[in-house]
Design a protein around this motif. Structure first.
Motif, PDB file in Angstrom:
ATOM      1  N   THR A   1       0.824  -1.209   0.000  1.00 44.06           N
ATOM      2  CA  THR A   1       0.000   0.000   0.000  1.00 44.06           C
ATOM      3  C   THR A   1       0.861   1.262   0.000  1.00 44.06           C
ATOM      4  N   ASN A   2       0.472   2.212  -0.831  1.00 36.76           N
ATOM      5  CA  ASN A   2       1.105   3.520  -0.753  1.00 36.76           C
ATOM      6  C   ASN A   2       0.389   4.404   0.255  1.00 36.76           C
ATOM      7  N   MET A   3       1.167   5.029   1.129  1.00 32.81           N
ATOM      8  CA  MET A   3       0.611   6.124   1.924  1.00 32.81           C
ATOM      9  C   MET A   3       0.725   7.391   1.070  1.00 32.81           C
ATOM     10  N   LEU A   4       0.044   8.432   1.473  1.00 33.31           N
ATOM     11  CA  LEU A   4       0.165   9.728   0.799  1.00 33.31           C
ATOM     12  C   LEU A   4       0.615  10.747   1.826  1.00 33.31           C
ATOM     13  N   LEU A   5       1.904  11.066   1.795  1.00 35.09           N
ATOM     14  CA  LEU A   5       2.468  11.971   2.795  1.00 35.09           C
ATOM     15  C   LEU A   5       2.644  13.372   2.226  1.00 35.09           C
ATOM     16  N   PRO A   6       2.289  14.392   2.984  1.00 33.71           N
ATOM     17  CA  PRO A   6       2.426  15.759   2.473  1.00 33.71           C
ATOM     18  C   PRO A   6       3.896  16.115   2.248  1.00 33.71           C
ATOM     19  N   THR A   7       4.170  16.773   1.122  1.00 38.20           N
ATOM     20  CA  THR A   7       5.510  17.335   0.929  1.00 38.20           C
ATOM     21  C   THR A   7       5.530  18.739   1.524  1.00 38.20           C
ATOM     22  N   ALA A   8       6.704  19.338   1.522  1.00 38.15           N
ATOM     23  CA  ALA A   8       6.855  20.665   2.127  1.00 38.15           C
ATOM     24  C   ALA A   8       6.042  21.728   1.385  1.00 38.15           C
ATOM     25  N   ILE A   9       5.618  21.440   0.157  1.00 36.66           N
ATOM     26  CA  ILE A   9       4.774  22.408  -0.555  1.00 36.66           C
ATOM     27  C   ILE A   9       3.310  21.977  -0.493  1.00 36.66           C
ATOM     28  N   GLY A  10       3.050  20.852   0.197  1.00 34.23           N
ATOM     29  CA  GLY A  10       1.664  20.463   0.455  1.00 34.23           C
ATOM     30  C   GLY A  10       1.055  19.493  -0.531  1.00 34.23           C
ATOM     31  N   VAL A  11       1.897  18.818  -1.308  1.00 32.77           N
ATOM     32  CA  VAL A  11       1.372  17.810  -2.243  1.00 32.77           C
ATOM     33  C   VAL A  11       1.366  16.446  -1.542  1.00 32.77           C
ATOM     34  N   PRO A  12       0.239  15.717  -1.551  1.00 31.70           N
ATOM     35  CA  PRO A  12       0.258  14.361  -0.988  1.00 31.70           C
ATOM     36  C   PRO A  12       1.056  13.444  -1.913  1.00 31.70           C
ATOM     37  N   ARG A  13       2.142  12.907  -1.382  1.00 32.72           N
ATOM     38  CA  ARG A  13       3.107  12.200  -2.231  1.00 32.72           C
ATOM     39  C   ARG A  13       3.101  10.718  -1.861  1.00 32.72           C
ATOM     40  N   PRO A  14       2.985   9.827  -2.858  1.00 32.58           N
ATOM     41  CA  PRO A  14       2.891   8.398  -2.566  1.00 32.58           C
ATOM     42  C   PRO A  14       4.224   7.808  -2.122  1.00 32.58           C
ATOM     43  N   SER A  15       4.170   7.057  -1.054  1.00 33.14           N
ATOM     44  CA  SER A  15       5.369   6.404  -0.531  1.00 33.14           C
ATOM     45  C   SER A  15       4.905   5.204   0.286  1.00 33.14           C
ATOM     46  N   ALA A  16       5.634   4.098   0.187  1.00 37.91           N
ATOM     47  CA  ALA A  16       5.122   2.851   0.771  1.00 37.91           C
ATOM     48  C   ALA A  16       5.671   2.570   2.165  1.00 37.91           C
ATOM     49  N   VAL A  17       6.952   2.854   2.355  1.00 35.32           N
ATOM     50  CA  VAL A  17       7.597   2.495   3.617  1.00 35.32           C
ATOM     51  C   VAL A  17       8.252   3.761   4.148  1.00 35.32           C
ATOM     52  N   VAL A  18       7.824   4.185   5.326  1.00 38.43           N
ATOM     53  CA  VAL A  18       8.229   5.524   5.759  1.00 38.43           C
ATOM     54  C   VAL A  18       8.627   5.531   7.232  1.00 38.43           C
ATOM     55  N   PRO A  19       9.451   6.499   7.613  1.00 42.49           N
ATOM     56  CA  PRO A  19       9.787   6.614   9.031  1.00 42.49           C
ATOM     57  C   PRO A  19       8.524   6.779   9.870  1.00 42.49           C
ATOM     58  N   GLU A  20       8.527   6.177  11.047  1.00 43.77           N
ATOM     59  CA  GLU A  20       7.347   6.262  11.914  1.00 43.77           C
ATOM     60  C   GLU A  20       7.002   7.718  12.258  1.00 43.77           C
ATOM     61  N   THR A  21       8.029   8.582  12.237  1.00 46.43           N
ATOM     62  CA  THR A  21       7.777   9.982  12.585  1.00 46.43           C
ATOM     63  C   THR A  21       6.987  10.709  11.493  1.00 46.43           C
ATOM     64  N   MET A  22       6.914  10.107  10.302  1.00 43.71           N
ATOM     65  CA  MET A  22       6.203  10.763   9.192  1.00 43.71           C
ATOM     66  C   MET A  22       4.851  10.142   8.904  1.00 43.71           C
ATOM     67  N   ALA A  23       4.669   8.891   9.340  1.00 48.84           N
ATOM     68  CA  ALA A  23       3.498   8.119   8.913  1.00 48.84           C
ATOM     69  C   ALA A  23       2.184   8.795   9.295  1.00 48.84           C
TER      70      ALA A  23
END
Lengths: 423, 570
Positions: A111-133
């Protein structure tokens, strides 16, 4: 070129200390091989947001990288993912999660999560640091995006407004914090991250956040919550504020999360007995009977030849300098002079539109099924040289959001191929 | 423009720049252009074109007390003015080929040093005979300089190499001339500020869509403003200072002007390879000059006739030619990082088309269309070059004054531009010195060009159009080695805040900048600059994912003159 006295023969020389190189080197060292990793400088991990992007756009948005992989590979037969099985991908992700202990990663290739970038775009990423999830907009409720007036690389108002526009179910509002930085106006992400390791500083920020946060809001902060103690800084901050807190990667190098991951992996490599030599550069292969017997390595003014049984070439692509284009347009692989697949002289290298098609973007090595670089005839150039990461051509990592997944899985696979041969 | 204090206001649908404070007006205030709420303006002198000539005309006319309005279709100095190498000619280049141009150059070189010191770096210049140059030319050169009054002094080759150690050691002769470098954008913006302080109304992003006539008399124009609104401007005299576009404007008034657009390309390296202007001592030719301007060096140029000043391309052959030319002047040139390539179109005035654009005089012409076409109240000033813009403006305003029945004298040769009152030349280290003063007090937004946050915010506040590319020209934001990779995201965040834009508007400004930058970058990407470009892509595409920015909110996007040309911009 004679061997310097006292230079031990290595089983494996890994060239490059980015994600691909560190993963391959650590895995090989843990298996008991004598590994020397040689790199010109810190790898590109220190520039990266440290999320493991496997496949975000193909070019349509990808929900499940694991499921999309086979179809994507079939549609892109020259892409490195054409060589990576779903199992290999899952194994490599599992390996990484087990090897980044103090800075935990969550998620998996399904599954891809959608994490905000610094400009506010939800960016797809599958495996992420717990501090960002916690920033995953698929699950996010109302959110407070908090920036620091002293940090020019994060603009909370812009991020919040774009985030709200991109994921319209969400309510996002900005706040600018006035962190106690001793009157300095310009504090970089890394300097700010070091301040966060100080409890008093953390307390002051927590107090500001408590005053600003409303109701059920989660809090998004730039990724500056500590360098070496990220987990405890993050945990304590959440406790002190009483709301979930997540990090958003900053845009401009140095990346604090990238530095954390780099330190973790380099630490694991050293603990496994691997050597890491920075500030040295491979200048060519040392051949014996058509086989690569060693690598010539320049450190300051001195060139020495280091013998080895295998080489993992993980020097990166055009961005890292592993692949070079000279003024005449000739493309070369810098460390070992391997043949590069790229637009030839007179062919279009770049198109006129920024988001258009640029043939040079996919320049890199072509490899066989076990990642050995091949020549125009499709045969491996050397039987004992393996490539990993962005030096392999065929991908558009930043457009696809695939770079870290390629580097992780090919680094893992290159080690696997060598371990098989080593028995 | 560097240290201006103007502020933009919106006035009856017309974006206008007005001075916050009037700096010691030395004449009685002229009648201001009368504006009305329905987008009409009336003035005595209307100027079409916001390049150096047009802005010069506006300043001159306003200083003589005429109520003056200037319209420009894009931002100021985005046509030919903003697309040259930055050389303030000594006249040496034309001493043999075009003596009249040489005389004008040296005269205006002296004047500009007096009135625009803050825009000029006194680099000095060299003419050197390189191995590919005709060795006989040097004697003709020195004779030509003597005849035209261009100070030129021969120095030993060893001395030239001591001054410029990177120069080709195989040069055989060397001459020192008073060449200098000039920041064209800064010159134009300070001229515009001065014009405004003298009562002129400067309207960027106003494109002429019609020239209005009453019988055989031109009565003004209709322009399209930044929001698509129509603005009618009535004038007693209309001066077309539209350079390479002069034929097009003239045609709108049913007049005929033959301007031959001559394309020249230039390339900037990431640092200064020489500290003084280096010219090949030869007849004007392609790739005959290397100009150290601000933090970069610019190699130029070519001269190719083009049909349409808005549509032309830069070829790989031209790029290779410039690289080779650089290598001839400074061996190792091709190993330097090349930032950008761009082209500009010279307005070469010619009533009869010649075969080669290099054979057309660089001198300028003021055309009174009453005599030429039987149409009154309409003048065209064209030809010439940046260095003579003030003189061109003087000649044009003399002609306009005659139409208006006035004999008020020109004062632009003596009154310094704002910021140049102290007559101190710009120095390369000035921004660093300023940065050191504000080290911990202020954020540095662009590390390459040392742009402070306060300076950037001030410039943003002053401008009505939310264009990052305009800001790039105004404060050199993103002009350095990383080409905006590090600063443009920051600038977008600041622009969003300072201009109270919607996030979609700010995002569009960023995307427009990235597209615009790419045009100048991609034709010569190689070596370390390609590495840099890929790092920038990583930041924008990989980390920020700007490709998927939500752009749903309504926005207004000014189309700049630079944006409509197919060729890469400066």
């Amino acid at each position: 070129m004679s061997e310097q006295p006292g230079t031990a023969t290595a089983d494996v020389i890994v060239l490059g200390a980015g994600m691909a190189g560190l993963v391959a080197a650590t895995r090989l060292a843990e298996a008991g091989l004598r590994v020397v990793t040689v790199a010109k400088g810190y790898g590109s991990l220190r520039l990266a947001p440290a999320t493991i992007d496997i496949l975000g756009y193909g070019p349509e948005p990808v929900d499940s990288p694991a499921q999309a992989l086979a179809g994507f590979a079939a549609a892109h037969p020259e892409h490195p993912y054409a060589l990576i099985s779903q199992v290999m991908l899952a194994d490599s992700v599992q390996w990484l999660k087990e090897h980044v202990g103090t800075y935990a990663y969550v998620g998996d290739p399904s599954t891809n999560m959608l994490l905000p970038t610094a400009i506010g775009v939800p960016r797809p990423s599958a495996v992420v640091p717990e501090t960002m999830a916690g920033g995953d907009v698929r699950r996010l409720g109302p959110v407070l995006i908090a920036g620091f007036g002293v940090l020019k690389d994060f603009h909370a108002a812009l991020a919040a407004e774009n985030l709200q526009a991109a994921a319209y179910a969400l309510e996002a509002r900005p706040v600018l914090l006035d962190a106690p930085v001793g009157g300095q106006a310009d504090v970089g992400a890394l300097a700010l991250a070091r301040r966060f390791e100080d409890a008093a500083f953390r307390g002051a920020v927590a107090a500001e956040l408590r005053a600003a946060v409303r109701g059920e809001e989660a809090i998004g902060l730039p990724a500056v919550l500590g360098v070496d103690q990220a987990r405890s800084v993050w945990t304590e901050l959440q406790q002190a504020v009483g709301r979930p807190v997540f990090e958003i990667p900053t845009a401009v190098p140095t990346s604090v999360p990238g530095m954390r991951l780099d330190r973790e992996l380099a630490g694991r490599l050293r603990r496994a007995g691997g050597r890491l030599v920075l500030g040295a550069e491979a200048t060519g292969p040392e051949l014996r009977n058509g086989r690569l017997a060693g690598v010539r390595i320049r450190s300051a003014p001195r060139v020495t030849t280091r013998a080895c049984r295998w080489v993992v070439l993980a020097t990166g692509g055009l961005a890292s300098g592993g692949i070079e284009v000279d003024v005449s347009g000739a493309v070369s692989e810098r460390a070992l002079g391997l043949p590069v697949h790229a637009p030839g002289p007179g062919e279009t290298r770049f198109g006129p539109s920024y988001f258009g098609d640029h043939p040079m973007e996919t320049a890199g090595l072509r490899v066989d099924g076990s990642l050995r670089p091949v020549g125009p005839d499709g045969e491996p150039v050397y039987p004992n040289v393996y490539a990993a990461g962005a030096v392999i051509g065929g991908a558009r990592p930043w457009r696809e959001k695939s770079g870290d997944g390629i580097s992780l899985s090919t680094g893992y696979l290159a080690a696997e191929a060598i371990l098989k041969e080593a028995g | 423009m560097e240290e201006g204090r103007n502020q933009s206001v919106r006035l009856g649908g017309v974006a206008a720049t007005t001075p916050a404070a009037i700096s010691q007006p030395s004449v009685a205030r002229p009648p201001s252009p009368a504006g009305s709420a329905d987008g009409r303006l009336e003035c005595e002198v209307l100027v079409i074109g916001g390049g150096s000539t047009g802005v010069g005309v506006a300043r001159d006319a306003a200083m003589r007390g005429f109520s003056t309005v200037l319209v420009e279709r894009g931002d100021l100095a985005t046509g030919t003015t903003g697309r040259f190498h930055g050389l303030l000619h000594s006249g040496g280049r034309y001493a043999v080929k075009d003596p009249q141009a040489a005389r004008e150059c040296i005269a205006e070189n002296v004047v500009l040093r007096r009135i625009a010191a803050d825009c000029i770096e006194d680099t000095g210049g060299l003419f050197v005979t390189t191995p590919i140059d005709d060795p006989q030319y040097a004697d003709r050169f020195i004779a030509g300089c003597r005849d035209t009054g261009v100070p030129a002094e021969e120095i030993p080759v060893a001395e030239a190499l001591r001054r410029e150690p990177r120069l080709n050691p195989r040069i055989t002769r060397a001459f020192v001339v008073p060449d200098a470098t000039v920041d064209a954008w800064k010159t134009v913006w300070t001229c515009a500020r001065s014009a405004t302080e003298h009562g002129a109304r400067i309207l960027p992003y106003h494109e002429v869509i019609a020239v209005t006539r009453d019988g055989d008399q031109v009565t003004g124009i209709i322009a399209r403003g930044p929001d698509g609104e129509q603005v009618q401007i009535r004038a007693q005299v209309t001066v077309s200072a539209s350079g390479a576009w002069a034929g097009r404007i003239a045609a709108m008034a049913d007049c005929r002007v033959q301007v031959l657009p001559g394309k020249g390309i230039m390339m900037a390296s990431s640092h200064r390879l020489v500290q003084s202007v280096v010219n090949r001592c030869e007849m004007p030719a392609d790739g005959d000059i290397l100009v150290p301007i601000r933090t970069v060096s610019v190699i130029g140029t070519t001269d190719t006739p083009v049909e349409d000043p808005d549509h032309w391309a830069i070829t790989q052959a031209e790029i290779d030619q410039m690289l080779e030319a650089g290598e001839n002047l400074v061996p190792g040139f091709t190993a330097a990082r090349m930032l950008r390539v761009w082209g500009g179109v010279r307005p070469l005035f010619q009533d009869h088309a010649p075969a080669e654009t290099r054979d057309v005089t660089r001198a300028h012409a003021v055309l009174d269309h009453r005599a030429r076409d039987g149409v009154g109240g309409f003048l065209t000033i064209t030809g010439g070059k940046f260095c003579t813009f003030r003189l061109m403006a003087q000649d044009a305003v003399d002609a306009a004054a005659e139409v208006l029945g006035s004999t008020r004298p020109c004062r632009t040769a003596d009154e310094p531009l704002p910021d140049s009152q102290e007559r101190r030349f710009y120095q390369l280290g000035s921004r660093l010195a300023e940065r050191e003063r504000t080290l911990t007090d202020e954020q540095l937004i662009c590390e390459c060009e040392l742009v402070r946050r306060g300076r950037l915010e001030e410039e943003m506040a002053r401008r009505s159009a939310p264009s990052l590319d305009d800001l790039r020209r105004a404060v050199r934001l993103g002009m350095g080695p990383c080409q905006g990779g590090f600063c443009m995201f920051r600038a977008t965040g600041i622009l969003h805040q300072v201009k109270h834009l919607s996030a979609a508007e700010a995002s569009r400004a960023l995307l427009a900048f990235l597209e615009e930058r790419w045009k100048g970058v991609y034709p010569l990407l190689h070596g370390d600059q390609l590495r840099q470009a890929r790092l920038d892509d990583w930041i924008f595409q990989g980390v920020l994912d700007v490709e998927h920015l939500p752009l749903t909110a309504p926005t207004r996007q000014p189309e700049s003159a630079a944006g409509t040309a197919t060729g890469p911009p400066t």
